[in-house]
Write a protein that holds these residues in place. Sequence first.
Motif, mmCIF file in Angstrom:
data_model
loop_
_atom_site.group_PDB
_atom_site.id
_atom_site.type_symbol
_atom_site.label_atom_id
_atom_site.label_comp_id
_atom_site.label_asym_id
_atom_site.label_seq_id
_atom_site.Cartn_x
_atom_site.Cartn_y
_atom_site.Cartn_z
ATOM 1 N N PRO A 223 -46.385 4.129 0.024
ATOM 2 C CA PRO A 223 -47.301 4.606 -1.018
ATOM 3 C C PRO A 223 -47.101 6.086 -1.313
ATOM 4 O O PRO A 223 -46.733 6.873 -0.429
ATOM 5 N N HIS A 224 -47.364 6.411 -2.544
ATOM 6 C CA HIS A 224 -47.241 7.790 -2.988
ATOM 7 C C HIS A 224 -48.442 8.080 -3.877
ATOM 8 O O HIS A 224 -48.778 7.287 -4.736
ATOM 9 N N ILE A 225 -49.091 9.221 -3.640
ATOM 10 C CA ILE A 225 -50.225 9.600 -4.486
ATOM 11 C C ILE A 225 -49.766 10.765 -5.347
ATOM 12 O O ILE A 225 -49.517 11.856 -4.841
ATOM 13 N N GLU A 226 -49.623 10.502 -6.621
ATOM 14 C CA GLU A 226 -49.091 11.524 -7.524
ATOM 15 C C GLU A 226 -50.125 12.632 -7.720
ATOM 16 O O GLU A 226 -51.259 12.372 -8.098
ATOM 17 N N GLY A 227 -49.719 13.875 -7.428
ATOM 18 C CA GLY A 227 -50.564 15.023 -7.752
ATOM 19 C C GLY A 227 -51.582 15.437 -6.701
ATOM 20 O O GLY A 227 -52.259 16.443 -6.865
ATOM 21 N N LEU A 228 -51.719 14.667 -5.638
ATOM 22 C CA LEU A 228 -52.685 15.028 -4.600
ATOM 23 C C LEU A 228 -51.937 15.210 -3.292
ATOM 24 O O LEU A 228 -51.066 14.418 -2.963
ATOM 25 N N SER A 229 -52.307 16.240 -2.541
ATOM 26 C CA SER A 229 -51.659 16.338 -1.241
ATOM 27 C C SER A 229 -52.548 15.683 -0.199
ATOM 28 O O SER A 229 -53.774 15.647 -0.328
ATOM 29 N N ALA A 230 -51.909 15.136 0.817
ATOM 30 C CA ALA A 230 -52.649 14.414 1.849
ATOM 31 C C ALA A 230 -51.950 14.632 3.175
ATOM 32 O O ALA A 230 -50.755 14.904 3.216
ATOM 33 N N ASP A 231 -52.711 14.529 4.250
ATOM 34 C CA ASP A 231 -52.139 14.630 5.594
ATOM 35 C C ASP A 231 -52.333 13.311 6.320
ATOM 36 O O ASP A 231 -53.347 12.645 6.136
ATOM 37 N N VAL A 232 -51.385 12.983 7.185
ATOM 38 C CA VAL A 232 -51.527 11.799 8.033
ATOM 39 C C VAL A 232 -52.264 12.227 9.296
ATOM 40 O O VAL A 232 -51.821 13.138 10.004
ATOM 41 N N ILE A 233 -53.399 11.588 9.562
ATOM 42 C CA ILE A 233 -54.184 11.964 10.748
ATOM 43 C C ILE A 233 -54.175 10.874 11.817
ATOM 44 O O ILE A 233 -54.491 11.143 12.970
ATOM 45 N N ALA A 234 -53.813 9.655 11.446
ATOM 46 C CA ALA A 234 -53.740 8.584 12.443
ATOM 47 C C ALA A 234 -52.698 7.569 12.006
ATOM 48 O O ALA A 234 -52.487 7.367 10.807
ATOM 49 N N VAL A 235 -52.034 6.977 12.979
ATOM 50 C CA VAL A 235 -51.064 5.909 12.717
ATOM 51 C C VAL A 235 -51.400 4.742 13.637
ATOM 52 O O VAL A 235 -51.648 4.942 14.835
ATOM 53 N N ASP A 236 -51.414 3.547 13.089
ATOM 54 C CA ASP A 236 -51.708 2.337 13.855
ATOM 55 C C ASP A 236 -52.981 2.484 14.703
ATOM 56 O O ASP A 236 -53.048 2.029 15.848
ATOM 57 N N GLY A 237 -53.974 3.151 14.120
ATOM 58 C CA GLY A 237 -55.276 3.224 14.777
ATOM 59 C C GLY A 237 -55.484 4.432 15.664
ATOM 60 O O GLY A 237 -56.622 4.770 15.970
ATOM 61 N N ARG A 238 -54.410 5.091 16.090
ATOM 62 C CA ARG A 238 -54.589 6.229 17.007
ATOM 63 C C ARG A 238 -54.390 7.544 16.284
ATOM 64 O O ARG A 238 -53.463 7.668 15.475
ATOM 65 N N PRO A 239 -55.198 8.569 16.623
ATOM 66 C CA PRO A 239 -54.949 9.898 16.062
ATOM 67 C C PRO A 239 -53.517 10.340 16.386
ATOM 68 O O PRO A 239 -52.988 10.015 17.452
ATOM 69 N N VAL A 240 -52.898 11.076 15.477
ATOM 70 C CA VAL A 240 -51.514 11.529 15.690
ATOM 71 C C VAL A 240 -51.486 12.650 16.735
ATOM 72 O O VAL A 240 -52.505 13.267 17.046
ATOM 73 N N THR A 241 -50.290 12.919 17.256
ATOM 74 C CA THR A 241 -50.098 14.016 18.208
ATOM 75 C C THR A 241 -50.273 15.338 17.468
ATOM 76 O O THR A 241 -50.827 16.295 17.983
ATOM 77 N N GLN A 242 -49.773 15.350 16.245
ATOM 78 C CA GLN A 242 -49.811 16.550 15.421
ATOM 79 C C GLN A 242 -49.917 16.098 13.970
ATOM 80 O O GLN A 242 -49.138 15.231 13.548
#
Length: 441
Positions: A223-242
């Motif tokens: 997926p791509h959201i045109e015009g908005l920036s976003a951060d990934v905070i969790a993958v597969d249910g767990r918060p990311v390391t960074q």
Amino acid sequence: MNTARMIIVSLILGLFGQLYAYAGQPLKLEAKEGFYQFPFFETKTPVWSYNDQIPGPLIHGKVGTTLVIDFVNGLKEPSSIHWHGLRIENAMDGVPGVTQDPVEPGENFIYRLKLEDAGTFWYHPHFNSSEQLERGLKGVFIVEEAERQPWSRDLIWLMDDWLLQKDGKIYPQFNTGRDLMHDGRWGNVPTINGQFRPEFTVKPGERIRLRLINGANARIFSPHIEGLSADVIAVDGRPVTQIFPFDGFVLSPGNRIDLDIRIPENAGGEIFAVEDRFTRKAFQLASLKVDRSEPVDSPKFSPATEENFIPAQMFEKVKVEKIWDLNAIRGGKFGIGWTMNQKLWPDADKVDVPLGVPRKIIFKNSSSRLHPMHIHGVFFRVLERNEMESIEKFTRDTVLVGPRESVTIGFVPEHPGIWLTHCHIQEHAEAGMMTTIEVKN
Ligand code: C2O
Ligand code: CU
């Protein structure tokens, strides 16, 4: 029955529909035949669903509590429910032939789920899965954190695709030679929460947690959201390391990501398109429409991260426990079989591991197809790709192994029992690409 610990069970109907809170009684999920209205057809499409809802009821629980779910099989064939990604007691994992008997038509099974991990999960059958999921049986399972962060809005998008005929019916041949020779059954109608290209209205200034869940049989989304920036905070249910920027993340069937999206204060009146860019031809999935109301105060906080969860360093001296070679053969019940070390489920090359000891496994794809490999009941970290160090900033329960690629993962078995391990392209799994990891106490 320990229903006293059941604090929140709620069902949401539709996108912003009603909220039903059930306290002190088991939540009933009934799989049954029904109908669903897609916008393109005059007649309704016959589907299989949970509680007559597409997608199935949104389940909410709080971390640390136990949910009791009474699954009733109103289908004409056996079924079960698997709670994808949840680390629960093995007997509740919902895999017929491994953790329980199939639930026969007219029968029920009580699942007791002790919620250990907060995050974005989902549920689906684990019997005749390539057909049962495709006909509509799936839903999202959210486990709330002990302390809720002050998001302006929590958006939950279950991504799917349907293979529909001109008459509105679901294409009735499953596990076809074409599906099996390729990357499974890809549909022609992408949906978000069962809706074709839905529009979600948000407010200027909002900070949104957007949860994306790939519930398709086989389609991979980027997926791509045109015009908005976003951060990934969790993958597969767990918060990311960074925390890292959301840019070209690939979600294969089974994967989830949680995003932190900020709607600019001056964005009133704008529409941001969300499109899929995995295939050569991008197509729209949904859109975010910002209304013209006064900007709201954007909540200020830092989403949680998990630096110390299954760190890569703990695998430095660990030897590889198993290499699973992924490939196709002639044979099996559909004429084309998908193997792990030349074996077709249930005659599988299985592995036994002791509880609590770090382990490494390699998925080695000798084919030219895609294999999103999923392990039940654990989170793992990707350490290497093609034997070169490639440490991911997060853990997973499903990893896409590309054509001729090999992926080395590390995990720590913490729950005893027999955990299914398989390709999450449902057609590949049904054609044999499954095995187990048995964790021995
Ligand atoms: Cu969603 Cu066996 O998996
Ligand atoms: Cu596969």
